[in-house]
Write a protein that holds these residues in place. Structure first.
Motif, mmCIF file in Angstrom:
data_model
loop_
_atom_site.group_PDB
_atom_site.id
_atom_site.type_symbol
_atom_site.label_atom_id
_atom_site.label_comp_id
_atom_site.label_asym_id
_atom_site.label_seq_id
_atom_site.Cartn_x
_atom_site.Cartn_y
_atom_site.Cartn_z
ATOM 1 N N SER A 109 -9.938 6.842 0.522
ATOM 2 C CA SER A 109 -8.673 6.346 -0.005
ATOM 3 C C SER A 109 -8.462 4.891 0.409
ATOM 4 C CB SER A 109 -7.507 7.192 0.517
ATOM 5 O OG SER A 109 -6.265 6.607 0.166
ATOM 6 N N THR A 110 -7.930 4.082 -0.520
ATOM 7 C CA THR A 110 -7.631 2.675 -0.217
ATOM 8 C C THR A 110 -6.267 2.507 0.454
ATOM 9 O OG1 THR A 110 -6.668 2.345 -2.405
ATOM 10 C CG2 THR A 110 -9.022 1.859 -2.152
ATOM 11 N N ARG B 239 0.877 -1.176 0.000
ATOM 12 C CA ARG B 239 0.000 0.000 0.000
ATOM 13 C C ARG B 239 0.910 1.220 0.000
ATOM 14 N NH1 ARG B 239 -1.662 -3.664 3.638
ATOM 15 N NH2 ARG B 239 -0.859 -2.499 5.414
ATOM 16 N N LYS C 95 -1.891 -1.161 -4.613
ATOM 17 C CA LYS C 95 -2.613 0.048 -4.225
ATOM 18 C C LYS C 95 -1.637 1.207 -4.033
ATOM 19 C CE LYS C 95 -6.060 -2.549 -1.485
ATOM 20 N NZ LYS C 95 -5.309 -3.800 -1.244
#
Length: 332
Positions: A264-265, A206, A241
């Motif tokens: 938001s991821t 991420r 991501k």
């Protein structure tokens, strides 16, 4: 660090060969002895065998079991010269120049051993400036497919288990590019994800592109560069991501992310932090080291077509051993 021991255990059955071209550095010989005792890879030294053995004897270390390759008698030397000449032909390289370089420069010879598959990786730099190691790597091996940028990553381990992956975060770029462009920042993100996957088995990268702004809260050329990097990465169809621009607190603290970057991821749960420039990255990881008592592993070179790692000239023999383990893990 248990991570390094885990890596050594994982690579031991693979029989990887790592070239350590700077045998004139006593620490390299000491590291060679340590690697042979642990048996997780085969160390390969570059030089005249009699001189290498004499240097080892003078240091009181036993390097029996190490492979020693002398450029002057190497059976595949002509092949290495041919490959190097072709790689650098547009830069005026000739067989005569290539021969001279590969006979005299252990870094270039070591990097060519990686190129032709004689060894799986190279670890160097304890006796050479970073620029020399990277020059040999770029000219002999080059960048990974799809990338134009060589950078570095730092694995930071803290006891703050709520952040990153159980307290571990990856910072980049901490050691190579002073002021990366937006395209370079996108490259750095891709390289860092690959590094995290190969070294620590990160399953869910991420990526946060850091800034002093979150989602337009400030405007400046520095912010614009980070925004452009995110846009660049959107066009690459990557399989991880990412988001930006995000401030550090919005990147790792869920409560802040909810206010500053809802939807938001990545925000609040980032485990890879891409810094806008080298100053910020260097300051950032050292702050975490000192104030949080974190352990930092790296910076580890990334973005090359094969594992070639640079060492600090102030490193210990044990550092060389650890980086060899990482290089063996990354080797395909």
């Amino acid at each position: 660090m248990s991570l390094i021991q885990d890596i050594k255990d994982q690579v031991k059955p693979l029989g990887k060969k790592i070239v350590l071209p700077e045998f004139t550095d006593a620490r390299v010989l000491q590291a060679t002895e340590m690697i042979l005792k642990e048996g997780f890879c085969t160390p390969v030294l570059v030089g005249d065998e009699a001189k290498v053995q004499a240097a080892a004897k003078a240091e009181g270390v036993n390097i029996d079991g190490a492979v020693i390759i002398n450029p002057a008698t190497y059976a595949r030397f002509d092949e290495a010269v041919d490959v190097f000449t072709k790689r650098r032909a547009k830069k005026g390289m000739t067989p005569e120049k290539a021969t001279e370089i590969l006979k005299k420069d252990c870094l270039f010879f070591g990097a060519m051993l990686v190129n032709i598959g004689e060894v799986d990786a190279m670890v160097a730099g304890s006796a050479s400036p970073t620029a020399n190691v990277l020059r040999a790597a770029l000219q002999c091996v080059g960048t990974a497919p799809g990338l134009k940028t060589v950078s570095s990553a730092m694995f930071v381990f803290t006891d703050k288990k709520q952040y990153g992956d159980d307290g571990m975060l990856v910072f980049s770029d901490c050691g190579v590019i002073p002021n990366p462009s937006s395209e370079q920042l996108a490259d750095i993100a891709c390289s860092t994800v690959e590094k995290a996957r190969r070294v620590v088995g990160m399953s869910d990268p991420r990526v946060s592109f850091l800034s002093f702004s979150t989602k337009g809260s400030a405007s400046s050329p520095e912010v614009d560069k980070v925004v452009a990097a995110v846009d660049d990465l959107k066009g690459r169809n990557v399989d991880f991501k990412f988001d930006g621009e995000l401030q550090l607190d919005a990147s790792i603290e869920p409560s802040v992310a909810e206010r500053k970057a809802p939807g938001s991821t990545v925000a609040g749960y980032a485990n890879i932090l891409i810094f806008p420039d080298l100053q910020a990255a260097n300051i950032g990881y050292k702050l975490v080291q000192r104030f949080a008592g974190a352990t930092a592993l790296g910076p580890l070179i990334q973005g090359l077509a094969a594992p070639i790692h640079d060492l600090s000239r102030g490193c210990f023999a044990s550092d060389i051993v650890d980086v060899c383990a990482i290089a063996a893990k990354e080797a395909k």
